[in-house]
Design a protein around this motif. Structure first.
Motif, PDB file in Angstrom:
ATOM      1  N   TYR A 137       0.946  -1.246  -0.077  1.00  0.00           N
ATOM      2  CA  TYR A 137      -0.187  -0.240  -0.264  1.00  0.00           C
ATOM      3  C   TYR A 137       1.337   1.414   0.076  1.00  0.00           C
ATOM      4  CZ  TYR A 137       1.082  -0.205   5.238  1.00  0.00           C
ATOM      5  OH  TYR A 137       1.436  -0.475   6.170  1.00  0.00           O
ATOM      6  N   GLU A 178      -3.505   3.475  -1.375  1.00  0.00           N
ATOM      7  CA  GLU A 178      -3.399   3.069  -2.334  1.00  0.00           C
ATOM      8  C   GLU A 178      -3.391   1.420  -2.303  1.00  0.00           C
ATOM      9  OE1 GLU A 178      -1.034   2.439  -6.872  1.00  0.00           O
ATOM     10  OE2 GLU A 178      -1.517   4.582  -5.754  1.00  0.00           O
ATOM     11  N   THR A 219      -2.605  -2.729  -3.242  1.00  0.00           N
ATOM     12  CA  THR A 219      -2.655  -3.812  -4.166  1.00  0.00           C
ATOM     13  C   THR A 219      -1.791  -5.075  -3.570  1.00  0.00           C
ATOM     14  OG1 THR A 219      -0.588  -3.001  -4.614  1.00  0.00           O
ATOM     15  CG2 THR A 219      -1.831  -1.762  -5.814  1.00  0.00           C
ATOM     16  N   GLY A 220      -2.530  -5.368  -4.534  1.00  0.00           N
ATOM     17  CA  GLY A 220      -2.262  -7.454  -3.815  1.00  0.00           C
ATOM     18  C   GLY A 220      -3.852  -8.383  -3.004  1.00  0.00           C
TER      19      GLY A 220
END
Length: 123
Positions: free
Chosen positions: A7, A44, A46-47
């Motif tokens: 993040y 933000e 991700t993953g």
């Protein structure tokens, strides 16, 4: 832990707290949850994040690969908290308060001089 979940947050945290509630203790598998809270739209992420509700309105997130707890949040409030241990630089964590000390582990001594609240901190 494995790096699959990442993040980025460019904003300053809304708060940095150490929570001693039983829900946090169970979710992170430790005596407390040291976390930084942000507005959810500032994070933000991700993953492969799996989520589960740990209590009414509180969603927890963990890495689907290794199981590491990385976040919690209240969707209705539009906030998301990341665990201090998941930071690339955990020394950046600067807690300002202990909350839910009514559930604090009896063996834990809080002598850091930070304010303590039996339950949630005042708004």
């Amino acid at each position: 832990m494995c790096g699959a979940v990442r993040y980025v947050v460019e904003a300053e945290p809304l708060n940095e707290r150490i929570c001693h509630c039983r829900s946090c203790q169970k979710a992170v598998g430790a005596a407390f949850n040291a976390r930084l809270m942000f507005r959810a739209d500032e994070v933000e992420l991700t993953g492969p994040v799996k989520t589960a509700f740990s209590s009414p309105g509180v969603k927890r997130g963990f890495c689907a690969e290794c199981g590491t707890t990385v976040l919690s949040g209240r969707e209705a409030a539009g906030v998301l908290a990341v665990t201090s241990g998941s930071l690339d630089e955990p020394a950046l964590f600067r807690p300002t308060v202990h909350i839910w000390v009514s559930s604090k582990q009896l063996w834990l001594k809080l002598d850091d001089g930070l304010p303590q609240f039996a339950e949630a901190a005042p708004a």
